[in-house]
Design an enzyme around this catalytic site. Structure first.
Site, PDB file in Angstrom:
ATOM      1  CB  SER A  64       5.362  -5.858   6.438  1.00 39.24           C
ATOM      2  OG  SER A  64       4.142  -5.405   5.998  1.00 39.24           O
ATOM      3  CE  LYS A 112       4.281 -11.205   7.692  1.00 38.23           C
ATOM      4  NZ  LYS A 112       4.772 -10.023   6.740  1.00 38.23           N
ATOM      5  CB  SER A 142       1.592  -7.586   7.079  1.00 37.15           C
ATOM      6  OG  SER A 142       2.714  -8.043   6.477  1.00 37.15           O
TER       7      SER A 142
HETATM    8  N1  GLN Z   1       1.388  -1.901   5.023  1.00 37.91           N
HETATM    9  C1  GLN Z   1       1.582  -2.181   3.780  1.00 37.91           C
HETATM   10  C2  GLN Z   1       0.541  -2.839   2.820  1.00 37.91           C
HETATM   11  O1  GLN Z   1      -0.455  -2.966   3.328  1.00 37.91           O
HETATM   12  C3  GLN Z   1       2.989  -2.839   3.681  1.00 37.91           C
HETATM   13  C4  GLN Z   1       2.786  -4.563   3.923  1.00 37.91           C
HETATM   14  C5  GLN Z   1       3.840  -4.969   3.727  1.00 37.91           C
HETATM   15  O2  GLN Z   1       5.060  -4.351   3.904  1.00 37.91           O
HETATM   16  N2  GLN Z   1       3.905  -6.305   3.705  1.00 37.91           N
HETATM   17  O3  GLN Z   1       0.847  -3.156   1.729  1.00 37.91           O
END
Ligand code: GLN
Length: 488
Positions: free
Chosen positions: A180, A81, A156
């Protein structure tokens, strides 16, 4: 197996073939690079493809294997990532702010993977600064779900999940602050683990919300996930929140059925608004766990669950607002230069460097932490966080694991929720509580609804990754959902 089909292998299969010299890492890497060439214009999982260095690393890996010096991941192609620092390789966090940032050092997980002999094949697309659930918040482009190119891959870490699902690499790393890793793993039909907080070093991971962030693997099955965890886990003096707990061999003790295992199904995770196809797929998966010998208790309640979303959207933005203050144009990253005023330069750096969601989070967090509101929001959220954690502690006195859906829905269409942040936030209701409590959870393929993947989340007490792997492995021995691949 045909040489150009090697991308279909799992890590454990590839390890065997590499060891017996039936295939070389160069051949395996070429197969993944060809696959990228063939499908990535459609899937768009990768921001940077490191083809040339990958082939060099593969040659070195082959030499190492020939010397009899191979480790678990020697010669295995991986995607990382784009929020983990890779020395000499652009690390953008999918943000204009870091579009040209080339880190002078490696994240600890990268150093560990390099020592093991991984082949880095590319850096994956993500929601900017890991804020989002669909990868639509990338400043560059949106990643598409390999199972339906009109749908999101989740987020994400959508690029990492889609990349593994599309066969562009044998595994990937993602980061998980509120879901994410697990939510995109569920959406793309791969296995994804958020380890216990502190199990994997965060050094060199671009910070979003430091008390929630954790790095973890995306793989094709639970055994591969255990293999990757063997390499990336462990204490790191560079991360004061990493835990000096010894790292077990996660690949041991996976075999066997689930007799004697107590699994609770917390009813709050079967939320209102959950799709009926997800619910029926989950019920069938739970039945399978019971057939495998697990004792299932359907009468479990974790009443504070309903508060997790609110707690998360106070704590995560608060920490983000502090973490992201460093991007002021004076240290590294984008810097607005067209002015003599220092204040205007800082303002414009943030104005042009950050996207809408990142700005929204910074504003939310700054507000929650401001003098008049700190007690009412931030402090209150921290107190509720303790309640949520205690509820999990109590549950794990009775159960070895808890099982829930990973997400209340199957992958949604690109654009469907992009204009409605609250709808988007709701897609993480099942995953957020886990980061708040700091416990580990894995998402594994549980079946399909209307042709789209459904993920099953298995949650355990701190450092119970071996239990999560055991349950996942037993399930994957008895089902073949995880072997289904998208017809790209
Ligand atoms: N979707 C969640 C957010 O927008 C979690 C994102 C993540 O785990 N980085 O914060």
């Amino acid at each position: 197996m045909r040489k150009n089909d090697l991308f279909k292998l799992t890590i454990h299969e590839a390890n065997e073939l590499l060891k017996s010299r039936e295939i070389s890492s160069v051949e395996l890497t070429r197969s993944c690079l060809d696959r990228i060439e063939q499908v990535d214009s459609k899937v768009k999982a990768l921001i940077t493809v490191t083809g040339e260095t990958a082939l060099k690393q593969a040659e070195l890996a082959d030499e190492r294997i020939a010397r009899g010096n191979a480790r678990l991941l020697t010669g295995i192609p991986a995607i990382i990532k784009d929020n983990m620092c890779t020395k000499g390789i652009r690390t953008t966090c999918s943000s204009k702010m870091l579009e040209k940032f080339v880190p002078p050092y490696n994240a600890t997980v990268i150093s560990k993977l390099n020592d093991a002999g991984m082949v880095l094949i590319g850096k994956s697309n993500m929601d900017e600064y890991a804020m989002g659930s669909s990868t639509e918040n990338s400043a560059f482009f949106t990643t598409h779900n390999p199972w339906d190119l009109e749908c999101v891959p989740g987020g994400s870490s959508g690029g990492s999940a889609a990349g593994v699902a599309a066969g562009e690499a044998l595994f990937a790393l993602g980061s998980d602050t509120g879901g994410s890793i697990r939510q995109p793993a569920g959406f793309c039909n791969v296995t994804g683990l958020k380890p216990t907080y502190g199990r994997v070093s965060r050094y060199g991971l671009v910070a979003f919300a430091s008390s929630l962030d954790q790095i973890g693997p995306f793989t094709k099955d639970a055994l591969d996930c255990a293999l990757v965890m063997n390499v990336i886990s462990g204490h790191d003096p560079c991360d004061s929140t990493s835990v000096p707990e010894p790292v077990p061999d996660y690949t041991k003790g996976l075999a066997g059925d689930l007799k004697g295992m107590k699994i609770g199904i917390p009813r709050e995770y079967f939320v209102e608004g959950m799709q009926s196809g997800v619910e029926s797929t989950m019920r069938a998966a739970i039945k399978k766990l019971s057939e495998l010998g697990a004792e299932i208790d359907l009468d479990v309640s974790l009443p504070s669950t309903r508060l997790a979303l609110a707690v998360y959207y106070i704590i995560a933005p608060s920490e983000a607002s502090a973490n992201l203050a460093r991007y002021d144009g004076s240290k590294y990253g984008f810097s607005y230069k067209d002015t003599d005023s220092m204040w205007e330069a800082m303002e414009k750096t943030k104005q042009f460097g950050f996207g809408a969601e990142v700005k929204r989070r910074i504003m939310l967090g700054t507000y929650a932490l401001s003098a008049g509101y700190y007690d009412a929001y931030y402090l209150k959220a921290q107190k509720v966080r303790t309640l949520i954690r205690r509820e999990f502690d109590a549950a794990f006195k009775k159960y070895d694991a808890l099982v829930t859906p990973t997400s209340p829905t199957v992958p949604f269409k690109i654009g469907e929720k992009a204009d409605n942040p609250v709808q988007m936030y709701l897609s993480d209701v099942c995953t957020l509580p886990i980061n708040i409590a700091g416990v580990p959870a894995i998402s594994i393929p549980a079946g399909f609804s209307a042709g789209l993947p459904v993920g099953m989340q298995i949650i355990g007490k701190p450092f119970s990754e071996p239990t999560l792997f055991k349950i996942s492995h037993a399930f994957q021995q008895a089902t073949d959902w995880h072997r289904q691949t998208a017809g790209l």
